[in-house]
Scaffold this motif. Structure first.
Motif, PDB file in Angstrom:
ATOM      1  N   VAL A   1      -0.631   6.842   2.431  1.00 51.97           N
ATOM      2  CA  VAL A   1      -0.639   5.738   3.397  1.00 51.97           C
ATOM      3  C   VAL A   1       0.481   5.943   4.415  1.00 51.97           C
ATOM      4  O   VAL A   1       1.646   6.140   4.056  1.00 51.97           O
TER       5      VAL A   1
ATOM      6  N   ASP B   1     -12.065   1.104   1.015  1.00 49.93           N
ATOM      7  CA  ASP B   1     -10.730   1.439   0.508  1.00 49.93           C
ATOM      8  C   ASP B   1      -9.609   0.759   1.287  1.00 49.93           C
ATOM      9  O   ASP B   1      -8.425   1.017   1.052  1.00 49.93           O
ATOM     10  N   GLY B   2      -9.971  -0.137   2.244  1.00 50.64           N
ATOM     11  CA  GLY B   2      -8.960  -0.874   3.002  1.00 50.64           C
ATOM     12  C   GLY B   2      -8.586  -0.276   4.333  1.00 50.64           C
ATOM     13  O   GLY B   2      -7.816  -0.881   5.086  1.00 50.64           O
ATOM     14  N   ARG B   3      -9.112   0.914   4.657  1.00 51.25           N
ATOM     15  CA  ARG B   3      -8.802   1.505   5.968  1.00 51.25           C
ATOM     16  C   ARG B   3      -9.483   0.711   7.084  1.00 51.25           C
ATOM     17  O   ARG B   3     -10.641   0.332   6.979  1.00 51.25           O
TER      18      ARG B   3
ATOM     19  N   SER C   1      -4.919   6.690  10.140  1.00 52.22           N
ATOM     20  CA  SER C   1      -5.484   5.565   9.397  1.00 52.22           C
ATOM     21  C   SER C   1      -4.497   4.414   9.281  1.00 52.22           C
ATOM     22  O   SER C   1      -3.305   4.632   9.047  1.00 52.22           O
TER      23      SER C   1
ATOM     24  N   TYR D   1      -4.069   1.032   6.935  1.00 44.53           N
ATOM     25  CA  TYR D   1      -4.557   0.339   5.748  1.00 44.53           C
ATOM     26  C   TYR D   1      -4.246  -1.146   5.893  1.00 44.53           C
ATOM     27  O   TYR D   1      -3.127  -1.526   6.235  1.00 44.53           O
TER      28      TYR D   1
ATOM     29  N   GLU E   1      -4.065  -4.831   4.381  1.00 44.23           N
ATOM     30  CA  GLU E   1      -3.882  -5.579   3.139  1.00 44.23           C
ATOM     31  C   GLU E   1      -4.242  -7.048   3.377  1.00 44.23           C
ATOM     32  O   GLU E   1      -3.830  -7.646   4.364  1.00 44.23           O
TER      33      GLU E   1
ATOM     34  N   THR F   1     -12.978  -3.353   7.888  1.00 41.23           N
ATOM     35  CA  THR F   1     -12.361  -2.293   7.099  1.00 41.23           C
ATOM     36  C   THR F   1     -13.381  -1.573   6.229  1.00 41.23           C
ATOM     37  O   THR F   1     -14.444  -2.115   5.901  1.00 41.23           O
TER      38      THR F   1
ATOM     39  N   THR G   1       0.399   0.398   7.789  1.00 42.95           N
ATOM     40  CA  THR G   1      -0.291  -0.756   7.206  1.00 42.95           C
ATOM     41  C   THR G   1      -0.223  -1.954   8.149  1.00 42.95           C
ATOM     42  O   THR G   1       0.637  -2.031   9.030  1.00 42.95           O
TER      43      THR G   1
ATOM     44  N   PRO H   1       0.792  -1.231   0.000  1.00 44.21           N
ATOM     45  CA  PRO H   1       0.000   0.000   0.000  1.00 44.21           C
ATOM     46  C   PRO H   1       0.825   1.283   0.000  1.00 44.21           C
ATOM     47  O   PRO H   1       0.295   2.357  -0.322  1.00 44.21           O
TER      48      PRO H   1
END
Length: 245
Positions: A122, A149-151, A215, A217, A219, A146, A125, A116
């Protein structure tokens, strides 16, 4: 000599509460720490890997194996704080917090964790894997939900999301894998923040980021891990590693 862009740090605390000395426990013929270090070194995206410990005994094992090591204060409260201590000595752009009790670590975990950062916004992660039915109600298997958008929206030891209308059915639940990567400034900010209320309630340090508007993120990965906290965990990991070899 140029500074490494991405540095992996393995916090290796000897005095673990639930399973003392676990990072030096032998698994399939090698110390647990060896499995973690060797997997991290095999990741092509890492420019270096350093073990951060509070124990001279662990440091001596590292030196005997020619693994880079830094002694850090035994008073540091979290693995992220231990990574921050190493960052004061070894400047980099990105730092990867690689738990020393994850002997099933694969280089692919770290590659996914760093992916990310191709997006400039970002800052932090982490990883998630599909949660097995056996772990959905297990408080030792941390769950994460999440945004699209993956947050990360939240991490909990409870079952989240709770399928109110489909109790007992298979749910789409994600298990959190406790590996983290940070931009240097995000790691510095985390270290400066006081432990948050949610963090202390759930005993999950990543909630400090969320409570302070930072935030994370998340994965996805297809590779699950078993963090070793008990003798049963160690036996399960040993069986898996012996079957691989």
């Amino acid at each position: 000599m140029s500074q490494p862009r991405t540095l992996g740090v393995i916090p290796a605390r000897l005095a673990s509460t639930r399973m003392p000395r676990k990072v030096l426990r032998e698994i399939a013929g090698k110390p647990m720490l060896a499995w973690v270090y060797e997997a991290a070194r095999a990741c092509p995206e890492l420019d270096g890997v350093i073990i951060a410990t509070d124990s001279e005994e662990v440091a001596a094992v590292c030196r005997a194996h020619h693994w880079p090591v830094e002694l850090t204060s035994p008073d540091l409260p979290s693995g992220s704080d231990r990574v921050h201590a190493v960052a004061q000595l070894h400047p980099a752009e990105l730092y990867v917090n690689i738990q020393g009790d994850e002997p099933l670590l694969k280089p692919e975990h770290l590659t996914a964790l760093l992916r990310p950062f191709q997006q400039a916004h970002v800052e932090v992660t982490t990883l998630k894997v599909s949660c097995t039915p056996a772990n959905i109600a297990n408080p030792n298997a941390v769950k994460v939900v999440t945004a699209l958008d993956g947050r990360a929206l939240y991490f909990s030891r409870a079952t989240i999301p709770y399928a109110r209308e489909r109790v007992g059915e298979q749910q789409n639940v994600w298990k959190h894998i406790g590996l983290y990567a940070y931009r240097a400034q995000a790691l510095t900010r985390f270290h400066a923040l006081e432990p948050s209320e949610l963090e202390m309630t759930e005993r999950l340090e990543q909630l400090r980021f969320l409570e302070n508007g930072i935030s994370l993120y998340v994965e996805p990965t297809t590779y699950d891990t078993i963090g070793v906290d008990t003798e049963e965990d160690l036996q399960r990991v040993e069986a898996l590693l012996r079957s691989r070899s």
